[in-house]
Design a protein around this motif. Sequence first.
Motif, PDB file in Angstrom:
ATOM      1  N   ARG A 190      33.765  55.245  42.988  1.00 42.90           N
ATOM      2  CA  ARG A 190      34.986  56.065  42.972  1.00 42.90           C
ATOM      3  C   ARG A 190      36.232  55.206  43.160  1.00 42.90           C
ATOM      4  O   ARG A 190      37.233  55.384  42.464  1.00 42.90           O
ATOM      5  CB  ARG A 190      34.926  57.131  44.069  1.00 42.90           C
ATOM      6  CG  ARG A 190      34.049  58.288  43.722  1.00 42.90           C
ATOM      7  CD  ARG A 190      34.137  59.368  44.779  1.00 42.90           C
ATOM      8  NE  ARG A 190      33.269  60.469  44.387  1.00 42.90           N
ATOM      9  CZ  ARG A 190      32.499  61.141  45.229  1.00 42.90           C
ATOM     10  NH1 ARG A 190      32.503  60.844  46.514  1.00 42.90           N
ATOM     11  NH2 ARG A 190      31.742  62.117  44.798  1.00 42.90           N
ATOM     12  N   LEU A 191      36.171  54.281  44.111  1.00 42.74           N
ATOM     13  CA  LEU A 191      37.324  53.410  44.353  1.00 42.74           C
ATOM     14  C   LEU A 191      37.613  52.532  43.141  1.00 42.74           C
ATOM     15  O   LEU A 191      38.773  52.316  42.793  1.00 42.74           O
ATOM     16  CB  LEU A 191      37.089  52.553  45.600  1.00 42.74           C
ATOM     17  CG  LEU A 191      37.098  53.319  46.917  1.00 42.74           C
ATOM     18  CD1 LEU A 191      36.683  52.397  48.070  1.00 42.74           C
ATOM     19  CD2 LEU A 191      38.464  53.934  47.178  1.00 42.74           C
ATOM     20  N   ARG A 192      36.581  52.045  42.509  1.00 44.51           N
ATOM     21  CA  ARG A 192      36.771  51.224  41.306  1.00 44.51           C
ATOM     22  C   ARG A 192      37.411  52.043  40.182  1.00 44.51           C
ATOM     23  O   ARG A 192      38.306  51.557  39.481  1.00 44.51           O
ATOM     24  CB  ARG A 192      35.413  50.675  40.866  1.00 44.51           C
ATOM     25  CG  ARG A 192      35.481  49.645  39.813  1.00 44.51           C
ATOM     26  CD  ARG A 192      34.149  48.978  39.639  1.00 44.51           C
ATOM     27  NE  ARG A 192      34.192  48.062  38.530  1.00 44.51           N
ATOM     28  CZ  ARG A 192      33.146  47.456  38.040  1.00 44.51           C
ATOM     29  NH1 ARG A 192      31.971  47.647  38.558  1.00 44.51           N
ATOM     30  NH2 ARG A 192      33.272  46.636  37.030  1.00 44.51           N
ATOM     31  N   ASP A 194      41.044  52.575  41.129  1.00 44.16           N
ATOM     32  CA  ASP A 194      41.816  51.349  40.905  1.00 44.16           C
ATOM     33  C   ASP A 194      42.153  51.189  39.430  1.00 44.16           C
ATOM     34  O   ASP A 194      43.273  50.826  39.075  1.00 44.16           O
ATOM     35  CB  ASP A 194      41.043  50.119  41.390  1.00 44.16           C
ATOM     36  CG  ASP A 194      41.054  49.953  42.898  1.00 44.16           C
ATOM     37  OD1 ASP A 194      41.887  50.609  43.564  1.00 44.16           O
ATOM     38  OD2 ASP A 194      40.231  49.172  43.409  1.00 44.16           O
ATOM     39  N   GLY A 195      41.168  51.461  38.574  1.00 48.01           N
ATOM     40  CA  GLY A 195      41.407  51.365  37.133  1.00 48.01           C
ATOM     41  C   GLY A 195      42.447  52.358  36.665  1.00 48.01           C
ATOM     42  O   GLY A 195      43.320  52.030  35.859  1.00 48.01           O
ATOM     43  N   ALA A 196      42.388  53.568  37.206  1.00 48.50           N
ATOM     44  CA  ALA A 196      43.370  54.591  36.831  1.00 48.50           C
ATOM     45  C   ALA A 196      44.762  54.205  37.330  1.00 48.50           C
ATOM     46  O   ALA A 196      45.750  54.354  36.606  1.00 48.50           O
ATOM     47  CB  ALA A 196      42.959  55.951  37.395  1.00 48.50           C
ATOM     48  N   ALA A 197      44.830  53.685  38.548  1.00 50.62           N
ATOM     49  CA  ALA A 197      46.128  53.279  39.095  1.00 50.62           C
ATOM     50  C   ALA A 197      46.717  52.130  38.282  1.00 50.62           C
ATOM     51  O   ALA A 197      47.928  52.097  38.011  1.00 50.62           O
ATOM     52  CB  ALA A 197      45.973  52.874  40.564  1.00 50.62           C
ATOM     53  N   ALA A 209      46.175  51.549  35.143  1.00 52.45           N
ATOM     54  CA  ALA A 209      46.597  52.086  33.857  1.00 52.45           C
ATOM     55  C   ALA A 209      47.949  52.798  33.981  1.00 52.45           C
ATOM     56  O   ALA A 209      48.822  52.640  33.125  1.00 52.45           O
ATOM     57  CB  ALA A 209      45.549  53.061  33.314  1.00 52.45           C
ATOM     58  N   VAL A 210      48.125  53.536  35.061  1.00 56.98           N
ATOM     59  CA  VAL A 210      49.401  54.233  35.273  1.00 56.98           C
ATOM     60  C   VAL A 210      50.515  53.222  35.526  1.00 56.98           C
ATOM     61  O   VAL A 210      51.596  53.328  34.969  1.00 56.98           O
ATOM     62  CB  VAL A 210      49.282  55.222  36.474  1.00 56.98           C
ATOM     63  CG1 VAL A 210      50.651  55.740  36.885  1.00 56.98           C
ATOM     64  CG2 VAL A 210      48.371  56.370  36.092  1.00 56.98           C
ATOM     65  N   ALA A 211      50.238  52.231  36.353  1.00 52.63           N
ATOM     66  CA  ALA A 211      51.247  51.217  36.650  1.00 52.63           C
ATOM     67  C   ALA A 211      51.618  50.440  35.384  1.00 52.63           C
ATOM     68  O   ALA A 211      52.788  50.127  35.162  1.00 52.63           O
ATOM     69  CB  ALA A 211      50.746  50.256  37.730  1.00 52.63           C
ATOM     70  N   GLY A 212      50.644  50.157  34.558  1.00 46.03           N
ATOM     71  CA  GLY A 212      50.902  49.458  33.308  1.00 46.03           C
ATOM     72  C   GLY A 212      51.749  50.277  32.359  1.00 46.03           C
ATOM     73  O   GLY A 212      52.601  49.747  31.652  1.00 46.03           O
ATOM     74  N   GLY A 213      51.572  51.574  32.381  1.00 46.75           N
ATOM     75  CA  GLY A 213      52.352  52.457  31.523  1.00 46.75           C
ATOM     76  C   GLY A 213      53.783  52.610  31.987  1.00 46.75           C
ATOM     77  O   GLY A 213      54.668  52.932  31.205  1.00 46.75           O
TER      78      GLY A 213
END
Length: 80
Positions: free
Chosen positions: A63-65, A68-71, A73-77
């Motif tokens: 879940r944490l991984r 982290d991937g979702a965060a 992706a959002v930060a990159g956007g």
Amino acid sequence: MMTPVVHDSAQVFLPLSPRGRAAIYLALGEPPDRVGRALGVDGSTVRRWRQRPEFRADVTRVRLRLLDGAADAVAGGQQR
């Protein structure tokens, strides 16, 4: 009989043991009975695995991984 539908995201982590795959499916929100069908085990087996502290820790790590991937992706956007 219909084939159980599970998240395709779990395929990224394969090959893993049935328990490893179950941890991924549960972290993605799949119910134990559906996870069991996808893995060829009974849902009660998956529920029994969930009672083990080390298995719960595996689900939490997945879940944490994913978070982290979702965060990332959002930060990159937001850098545009």
